[in-house]
Design a protein around this motif. Structure first.
Motif, mmCIF file in Angstrom:
data_model
loop_
_atom_site.group_PDB
_atom_site.id
_atom_site.type_symbol
_atom_site.label_atom_id
_atom_site.label_comp_id
_atom_site.label_asym_id
_atom_site.label_seq_id
_atom_site.Cartn_x
_atom_site.Cartn_y
_atom_site.Cartn_z
ATOM 1 N N LYS A 1 1.156 -1.260 0.193
ATOM 2 C CA LYS A 1 -0.215 0.247 -0.060
ATOM 3 C C LYS A 1 0.948 1.432 0.249
ATOM 4 O O LYS A 1 0.288 1.983 -0.684
ATOM 5 C CB LYS A 1 -0.860 0.009 0.907
ATOM 6 C CG LYS A 1 -1.278 1.523 1.587
ATOM 7 C CD LYS A 1 -2.494 1.209 2.599
ATOM 8 C CE LYS A 1 -3.428 2.108 2.544
ATOM 9 N NZ LYS A 1 -4.359 2.539 3.642
ATOM 10 N N ILE B 1 -0.357 0.156 -3.853
ATOM 11 C CA ILE B 1 -1.358 -0.947 -4.148
ATOM 12 C C ILE B 1 -2.178 -0.844 -2.805
ATOM 13 O O ILE B 1 -2.121 -1.879 -2.440
ATOM 14 C CB ILE B 1 -0.781 -1.698 -4.579
ATOM 15 C CG1 ILE B 1 -0.156 -1.355 -5.319
ATOM 16 C CG2 ILE B 1 -1.427 -2.657 -5.200
ATOM 17 C CD1 ILE B 1 0.982 -2.709 -5.985
ATOM 18 N N GLN C 1 -5.349 -1.309 -2.388
ATOM 19 C CA GLN C 1 -5.992 -3.023 -2.599
ATOM 20 C C GLN C 1 -5.382 -3.795 -1.916
ATOM 21 O O GLN C 1 -7.139 -4.648 -1.233
ATOM 22 C CB GLN C 1 -6.329 -3.602 -3.887
ATOM 23 C CG GLN C 1 -7.059 -1.958 -5.173
ATOM 24 C CD GLN C 1 -6.476 -1.450 -5.114
ATOM 25 O OE1 GLN C 1 -4.713 -1.297 -5.275
ATOM 26 N NE2 GLN C 1 -7.108 -0.534 -6.222
ATOM 27 N N ALA C 2 -4.492 -3.728 -1.626
ATOM 28 C CA ALA C 2 -3.422 -5.265 -1.143
ATOM 29 C C ALA C 2 -3.536 -5.452 0.635
ATOM 30 O O ALA C 2 -4.829 -5.964 1.657
ATOM 31 C CB ALA C 2 -2.553 -4.799 -0.594
ATOM 32 N N THR D 1 -6.645 -3.624 1.867
ATOM 33 C CA THR D 1 -8.334 -3.448 1.784
ATOM 34 C C THR D 1 -8.911 -5.433 1.914
ATOM 35 O O THR D 1 -9.705 -5.706 2.801
ATOM 36 C CB THR D 1 -8.962 -2.733 0.605
ATOM 37 O OG1 THR D 1 -8.906 -1.874 1.112
ATOM 38 C CG2 THR D 1 -10.334 -3.188 0.585
ATOM 39 N N ILE D 2 -8.184 -6.663 1.295
ATOM 40 C CA ILE D 2 -8.378 -7.727 1.308
ATOM 41 C C ILE D 2 -7.950 -8.573 2.595
ATOM 42 O O ILE D 2 -8.668 -8.906 2.887
ATOM 43 C CB ILE D 2 -8.041 -8.032 -0.614
ATOM 44 C CG1 ILE D 2 -8.603 -7.045 -1.684
ATOM 45 C CG2 ILE D 2 -8.158 -9.253 -0.325
ATOM 46 C CD1 ILE D 2 -8.102 -7.442 -3.053
#
Length: 100
Positions: free
Chosen positions: A31, A36, A38-39, A41-42
């Motif tokens: 992140k 990134i 989304q890493a 978030t997931i």
């Protein structure tokens, strides 16, 4: 390992511990280092689910085995420390509770 309350707790501790390490040492650098988000978030969502299951495993083991308060409190506390679950597991193996 999953046949006993302590075995279930130890398994969930392992899963929760790994998810914390992945969040801290893989997702967070992705992140902030590579932009990134989304890493996190997931992995953060998965870690949250595993943490809730870990808390349920603590409650289940506490009721099933009549754990001393120190084990339940320690189990919750180590969930916030990287590698903490693995250290608790080491001490748990040496305790009489593992022979459930």
């Amino acid at each position: 390992m999953l046949k006993t309350a302590i075995g279930k707790f130890r398994f969930m501790g392992f899963v929760e511990g790994i998810s914390l390490l992945v969040l801290l040492f893989i997702a967070m650098p992705l992140k902030y280092g590579m932009d990134i988000p989304q890493a996190v978030t997931i992995v953060g969502a998965l870690h949250g689910i595993f943490f809730i299951l870990y808390i349920f495993a603590i409650l289940y083991a506490t009721m099933k085995v009549n754990w001393a308060v120190k084990w339940g409190v320690s189990a919750v506390a180590v969930a916030f420390v990287p590698f903490g679950n693995f250290i608790l597991d080491y001490y748990l193996k040496k305790s009489p509770y593992i022979k459930e």
